[in-house]
Design a protein around this motif. Structure first.
Motif, mmCIF file in Angstrom:
data_model
loop_
_atom_site.group_PDB
_atom_site.id
_atom_site.type_symbol
_atom_site.label_atom_id
_atom_site.label_comp_id
_atom_site.label_asym_id
_atom_site.label_seq_id
_atom_site.Cartn_x
_atom_site.Cartn_y
_atom_site.Cartn_z
ATOM 1 N N ARG A 74 1.096 -1.063 -0.283
ATOM 2 C CA ARG A 74 0.133 0.150 -0.192
ATOM 3 C C ARG A 74 0.394 1.544 0.318
ATOM 4 O O ARG A 74 0.467 2.297 -0.405
ATOM 5 N N GLU A 75 1.961 1.424 0.993
ATOM 6 C CA GLU A 75 3.185 1.932 0.688
ATOM 7 C C GLU A 75 3.275 2.353 -0.023
ATOM 8 O O GLU A 75 3.912 3.583 -0.994
ATOM 9 N N GLU A 76 4.133 1.802 -1.099
ATOM 10 C CA GLU A 76 4.427 1.923 -2.393
ATOM 11 C C GLU A 76 3.169 2.277 -3.252
ATOM 12 O O GLU A 76 3.328 2.742 -4.220
ATOM 13 N N LYS A 79 3.368 5.786 -3.416
ATOM 14 C CA LYS A 79 5.077 6.648 -3.392
ATOM 15 C C LYS A 79 4.298 6.442 -5.133
ATOM 16 O O LYS A 79 4.613 7.788 -6.071
ATOM 17 N N GLN A 80 4.143 5.818 -5.629
ATOM 18 C CA GLN A 80 3.897 5.472 -6.937
ATOM 19 C C GLN A 80 2.418 6.361 -7.765
ATOM 20 O O GLN A 80 2.743 7.233 -8.218
ATOM 21 N N ARG A 81 2.036 6.317 -6.823
ATOM 22 C CA ARG A 81 0.428 7.051 -7.406
ATOM 23 C C ARG A 81 0.738 8.985 -7.256
ATOM 24 O O ARG A 81 0.932 9.735 -7.535
ATOM 25 N N TYR A 87 4.080 13.798 -12.173
ATOM 26 C CA TYR A 87 4.936 13.954 -13.458
ATOM 27 C C TYR A 87 3.740 14.549 -14.170
ATOM 28 O O TYR A 87 3.671 15.391 -15.409
ATOM 29 N N GLU A 88 2.505 14.153 -14.130
ATOM 30 C CA GLU A 88 1.559 14.308 -15.215
ATOM 31 C C GLU A 88 0.624 15.215 -15.271
ATOM 32 O O GLU A 88 0.359 15.739 -15.601
ATOM 33 N N SER A 89 0.224 16.097 -13.801
ATOM 34 C CA SER A 89 0.034 17.468 -13.743
ATOM 35 C C SER A 89 0.937 18.358 -14.454
ATOM 36 O O SER A 89 2.116 18.799 -14.141
ATOM 37 N N PRO A 90 0.884 19.705 -14.767
ATOM 38 C CA PRO A 90 0.898 20.953 -15.143
ATOM 39 C C PRO A 90 1.434 20.942 -14.102
ATOM 40 O O PRO A 90 1.097 21.281 -13.096
ATOM 41 N N PRO A 91 2.708 22.411 -14.682
ATOM 42 C CA PRO A 91 3.415 22.459 -13.556
ATOM 43 C C PRO A 91 3.072 23.757 -12.808
ATOM 44 O O PRO A 91 1.647 24.400 -13.773
ATOM 45 N N PRO A 92 2.690 24.127 -12.202
ATOM 46 C CA PRO A 92 1.955 25.622 -11.282
ATOM 47 C C PRO A 92 2.489 26.525 -11.698
ATOM 48 O O PRO A 92 3.324 27.251 -12.683
ATOM 49 N N GLY A 93 1.287 27.914 -12.379
ATOM 50 C CA GLY A 93 1.463 29.017 -12.914
ATOM 51 C C GLY A 93 1.421 28.624 -14.797
ATOM 52 O O GLY A 93 1.500 29.269 -15.967
#
Length: 99
Positions: A74-76, A79-81, A87-93
């Motif tokens: 579950r912990e792993e 961390k993967q999630r 990495y898949e979310s757009p950068p801030p701003g």
């Protein structure tokens, strides 16, 4: 047991001894004795009891190992999630750059 990483594999053989050992029961329920005993190989481990007897004797240890492994998995996954979201979310701003 396969969940803990063990594959199915084992063999039992009878070896001769100097003393009498239980060797099952006859059809009337009387205990049979012989001058041999079973030993069990689970892969390269030599055991005095069968896999089911080991399982019965060490049930609490096995259950705790399963709980520990579940917690580690579950912990792993968490961390993967988290890495995936990072990495898949757009950068801030990025809204200001797109406008």
């Amino acid at each position: 047991m396969s969940y803990l990483g063990y594959e199915k594999g084992g063999k039992s053989i009878r070896v001769s001894t100097d003393e009498f050992n239980p060797n099952g029961r006859d059809r009337h329920g009387n205990q049979r004795l012989s001058k041999s005993k079973s030993i069990y190989f689970v892969f390269w481990f030599l055991m005095e009891c069968s896999g089911s007897a080991y399982f019965r004797e060490n049930l609490e240890l096995i259950l705790q190992s399963i709980r520990d492994r579940l917690a580690a998995e579950r912990e792993e996954r968490a961390k993967q999630r988290e890495r995936k979201e990072r990495y898949e979310s757009p950068p801030p701003g990025w809204e200001a750059c797109a406008a």
